[in-house]
Scaffold this motif. Sequence first.
Motif, PDB file in Angstrom:
ATOM      1  N   TYR A  56    -111.334  -4.093 -76.604  1.00 23.46           N
ATOM      2  CA  TYR A  56    -110.405  -3.944 -76.010  1.00 23.46           C
ATOM      3  C   TYR A  56    -108.963  -3.789 -77.105  1.00 23.46           C
ATOM      4  CZ  TYR A  56    -109.549  -8.536 -76.295  1.00 23.46           C
ATOM      5  OH  TYR A  56    -109.569  -9.762 -76.899  1.00 23.46           O
ATOM      6  N   TYR A  57    -108.214  -3.423 -75.994  1.00 18.28           N
ATOM      7  CA  TYR A  57    -107.144  -3.121 -77.109  1.00 18.28           C
ATOM      8  C   TYR A  57    -105.831  -4.041 -75.770  1.00 18.28           C
ATOM      9  CZ  TYR A  57    -101.890  -1.627 -76.336  1.00 18.28           C
ATOM     10  OH  TYR A  57    -100.327  -1.637 -77.000  1.00 18.28           O
ATOM     11  N   PHE A 100    -102.292  -6.845 -79.577  1.00 22.42           N
ATOM     12  CA  PHE A 100    -104.029  -6.887 -79.575  1.00 22.42           C
ATOM     13  C   PHE A 100    -104.450  -5.750 -79.367  1.00 22.42           C
ATOM     14  CE2 PHE A 100    -102.556 -11.305 -78.059  1.00 22.42           C
ATOM     15  CZ  PHE A 100    -102.314 -12.082 -79.127  1.00 22.42           C
ATOM     16  N   ILE A 101    -105.721  -6.218 -80.856  1.00 27.27           N
ATOM     17  CA  ILE A 101    -107.096  -5.225 -80.685  1.00 27.27           C
ATOM     18  C   ILE A 101    -108.217  -6.391 -81.442  1.00 27.27           C
ATOM     19  CG2 ILE A 101    -106.417  -3.692 -82.204  1.00 27.27           C
ATOM     20  CD1 ILE A 101    -108.146  -1.409 -81.535  1.00 27.27           C
ATOM     21  N   GLN A 102    -109.022  -5.851 -80.682  1.00 29.69           N
ATOM     22  CA  GLN A 102    -110.195  -6.910 -80.672  1.00 29.69           C
ATOM     23  C   GLN A 102    -111.530  -6.159 -80.540  1.00 29.69           C
ATOM     24  OE1 GLN A 102    -110.751 -10.130 -78.078  1.00 29.69           O
ATOM     25  NE2 GLN A 102    -112.147 -11.864 -80.159  1.00 29.69           N
ATOM     26  N   ILE A 103    -112.304  -6.641 -81.570  1.00 26.02           N
ATOM     27  CA  ILE A 103    -113.723  -6.019 -81.522  1.00 26.02           C
ATOM     28  C   ILE A 103    -114.541  -7.542 -81.621  1.00 26.02           C
ATOM     29  CG2 ILE A 103    -113.926  -5.598 -83.919  1.00 26.02           C
ATOM     30  CD1 ILE A 103    -115.889  -3.417 -82.999  1.00 26.02           C
ATOM     31  N   LEU A 104    -116.156  -7.232 -80.366  1.00 24.28           N
ATOM     32  CA  LEU A 104    -116.431  -7.930 -80.302  1.00 24.28           C
ATOM     33  C   LEU A 104    -118.024  -7.109 -79.949  1.00 24.28           C
ATOM     34  CD1 LEU A 104    -114.576  -9.306 -77.466  1.00 24.28           C
ATOM     35  CD2 LEU A 104    -114.835 -10.892 -79.292  1.00 24.28           C
ATOM     36  N   GLU A 105    -118.857  -8.524 -81.334  1.00 21.99           N
ATOM     37  CA  GLU A 105    -120.549  -7.600 -81.286  1.00 21.99           C
ATOM     38  C   GLU A 105    -121.576  -8.891 -80.735  1.00 21.99           C
ATOM     39  OE1 GLU A 105    -119.777  -6.083 -85.981  1.00 21.99           O
ATOM     40  OE2 GLU A 105    -119.501  -7.545 -86.087  1.00 21.99           O
ATOM     41  N   LEU A 115    -118.132 -12.947 -71.973  1.00 20.95           N
ATOM     42  CA  LEU A 115    -116.702 -13.690 -72.713  1.00 20.95           C
ATOM     43  C   LEU A 115    -115.539 -12.689 -72.205  1.00 20.95           C
ATOM     44  CD1 LEU A 115    -115.157 -14.946 -75.164  1.00 20.95           C
ATOM     45  CD2 LEU A 115    -116.217 -13.233 -76.628  1.00 20.95           C
ATOM     46  N   TYR A 116    -116.238 -11.145 -72.340  1.00 20.00           N
ATOM     47  CA  TYR A 116    -114.806 -10.405 -72.523  1.00 20.00           C
ATOM     48  C   TYR A 116    -114.224 -10.350 -71.060  1.00 20.00           C
ATOM     49  CZ  TYR A 116    -112.175  -6.007 -71.370  1.00 20.00           C
ATOM     50  OH  TYR A 116    -111.417  -5.343 -70.917  1.00 20.00           O
ATOM     51  N   SER A 117    -115.352 -11.270 -69.600  1.00 15.30           N
ATOM     52  CA  SER A 117    -114.919 -11.641 -68.566  1.00 15.30           C
ATOM     53  C   SER A 117    -113.624 -12.368 -68.622  1.00 15.30           C
ATOM     54  CB  SER A 117    -115.965 -12.172 -67.618  1.00 15.30           C
ATOM     55  OG  SER A 117    -117.013 -12.712 -67.838  1.00 15.30           O
ATOM     56  N   LYS A 118    -114.383 -13.342 -69.260  1.00 13.07           N
ATOM     57  CA  LYS A 118    -113.197 -14.316 -69.403  1.00 13.07           C
ATOM     58  C   LYS A 118    -111.963 -13.925 -70.757  1.00 13.07           C
ATOM     59  CE  LYS A 118    -116.172 -17.634 -71.302  1.00 13.07           C
ATOM     60  NZ  LYS A 118    -115.957 -18.710 -72.270  1.00 13.07           N
ATOM     61  N   ARG A 142    -102.782 -15.004 -71.582  1.00 12.42           N
ATOM     62  CA  ARG A 142    -101.784 -15.272 -72.879  1.00 12.42           C
ATOM     63  C   ARG A 142    -101.675 -13.759 -73.706  1.00 12.42           C
ATOM     64  NH1 ARG A 142    -105.259 -20.286 -76.041  1.00 12.42           N
ATOM     65  NH2 ARG A 142    -106.685 -18.764 -74.561  1.00 12.42           N
ATOM     66  N   HIS A 143    -102.486 -12.546 -72.006  1.00 11.58           N
ATOM     67  CA  HIS A 143    -101.932 -11.511 -72.966  1.00 11.58           C
ATOM     68  C   HIS A 143    -102.008 -11.073 -71.552  1.00 11.58           C
ATOM     69  CE1 HIS A 143    -106.427 -10.650 -73.812  1.00 11.58           C
ATOM     70  NE2 HIS A 143    -106.695 -10.893 -73.035  1.00 11.58           N
ATOM     71  N   HIS A 144    -101.749  -9.120 -71.286  1.00 10.52           N
ATOM     72  CA  HIS A 144    -102.116  -8.677 -70.631  1.00 10.52           C
ATOM     73  C   HIS A 144    -102.187  -7.361 -70.677  1.00 10.52           C
ATOM     74  CE1 HIS A 144     -97.857  -6.988 -70.682  1.00 10.52           C
ATOM     75  NE2 HIS A 144     -97.072  -8.721 -70.871  1.00 10.52           N
ATOM     76  N   THR A 145    -102.473  -6.078 -69.687  1.00  8.43           N
ATOM     77  CA  THR A 145    -102.342  -5.159 -69.698  1.00  8.43           C
ATOM     78  C   THR A 145    -104.040  -4.886 -70.823  1.00  8.43           C
ATOM     79  OG1 THR A 145    -100.605  -4.918 -70.080  1.00  8.43           O
ATOM     80  CG2 THR A 145    -101.402  -2.213 -70.172  1.00  8.43           C
ATOM     81  N   ILE A 146    -105.519  -5.434 -70.374  1.00  9.61           N
ATOM     82  CA  ILE A 146    -106.304  -4.892 -71.410  1.00  9.61           C
ATOM     83  C   ILE A 146    -106.973  -4.158 -70.858  1.00  9.61           C
ATOM     84  CG2 ILE A 146    -108.213  -6.185 -71.664  1.00  9.61           C
ATOM     85  CD1 ILE A 146    -105.897  -8.934 -70.403  1.00  9.61           C
ATOM     86  N   THR A 147    -106.839  -3.022 -72.117  1.00 12.92           N
ATOM     87  CA  THR A 147    -107.610  -1.750 -71.574  1.00 12.92           C
ATOM     88  C   THR A 147    -109.492  -1.828 -72.737  1.00 12.92           C
ATOM     89  OG1 THR A 147    -105.675  -1.234 -71.570  1.00 12.92           O
ATOM     90  CG2 THR A 147    -106.976   0.672 -72.038  1.00 12.92           C
ATOM     91  N   LEU A 148    -110.431  -1.910 -71.792  1.00 16.22           N
ATOM     92  CA  LEU A 148    -111.699  -1.277 -72.330  1.00 16.22           C
ATOM     93  C   LEU A 148    -111.856  -0.175 -73.262  1.00 16.22           C
ATOM     94  CD1 LEU A 148    -114.178  -3.231 -72.973  1.00 16.22           C
ATOM     95  CD2 LEU A 148    -115.170  -1.268 -71.051  1.00 16.22           C
TER      96      LEU A 148
END
Length: 140
Positions: free
Chosen positions: A6-7, A46-51, A60-63, A69-75
Motif C-alpha cells: 500500500y501507499y 510511505f510505501i510498505q510491503i507486507l508478507e 494487520l492491514y486493517s489496523k 500517523r498516516h492517511h490516504t491509504i491506497t492498496l
Amino acid sequence: MIELIYYSISSDSINEVDISTILNAARNFNLKNNITGCLVHHNNEFIQILEGEEIVIKELYSKIVLDKRHHTITLLAQNYKQERHFKDWNMAYYNLSRDDMNEINKKLFYNNIYALSEFAQKPTYAIKLFWQIVQDLLKD
Ligand SMILES: Cc1cc2nc3c(=O)[nH]c(=O)nc-3n(C[C@H](O)[C@H](O)[C@H](O)COP(=O)(O)O)c2cc1C
C-alpha cells in the motif's frame, strides 16, 4: 501466504521519533507473527510491503489503515505467493527523505533498486511494482 503493498501519506506532525516507535512496535509484532517486509518513507509518503499468512496480514492491514500517523491509504497490490522477498527482515526500513540522503547516496540506491528487485528468483508483479514506486519516489 500473501504479499500486500500500500501507499499512504504521513501525517504532517510525524517525526523520526514517531517512525522509530512504529518500527520498534512493528518489528516486535512482525517477528512474533512471522511477518516480513519493507517500509519506505520519502518526504511525506510511505510505501510498505507486507508478507505473511493471509489472515495475519489482513488483520494487520486493517489496523494499519486506522492508524492516525498516516492517511490516504491506497492498496496497490495483494496476491498469493510462495516465497518471501524480505525473508531476513521483520520490517526493513529506508528513509529516502531529501535531508537524510545526499545526491550520491540517492543515485547509488536508485541504481541498486534493480538489483534488489532481482533478488527474488521470480520477482512477482507486486515486488516489481514496489521497487518501481520506490524508484519513482526518488525522482522527486
Ligand atoms: C506506515 C505504518 C506502518 C506500520 N507497519 C506496521 C507493521 O509492519 N507491523 C505492525 O505491527 N504495526 C505496524 N504499524 C502500526 C500499526 O498501525 C498499529 O499501531 C499497531 O499494529 C498496534 O496496533 P494496536 O495497538 O491496535 O494493537 C504501522 C503503522 C504505520 C503508520
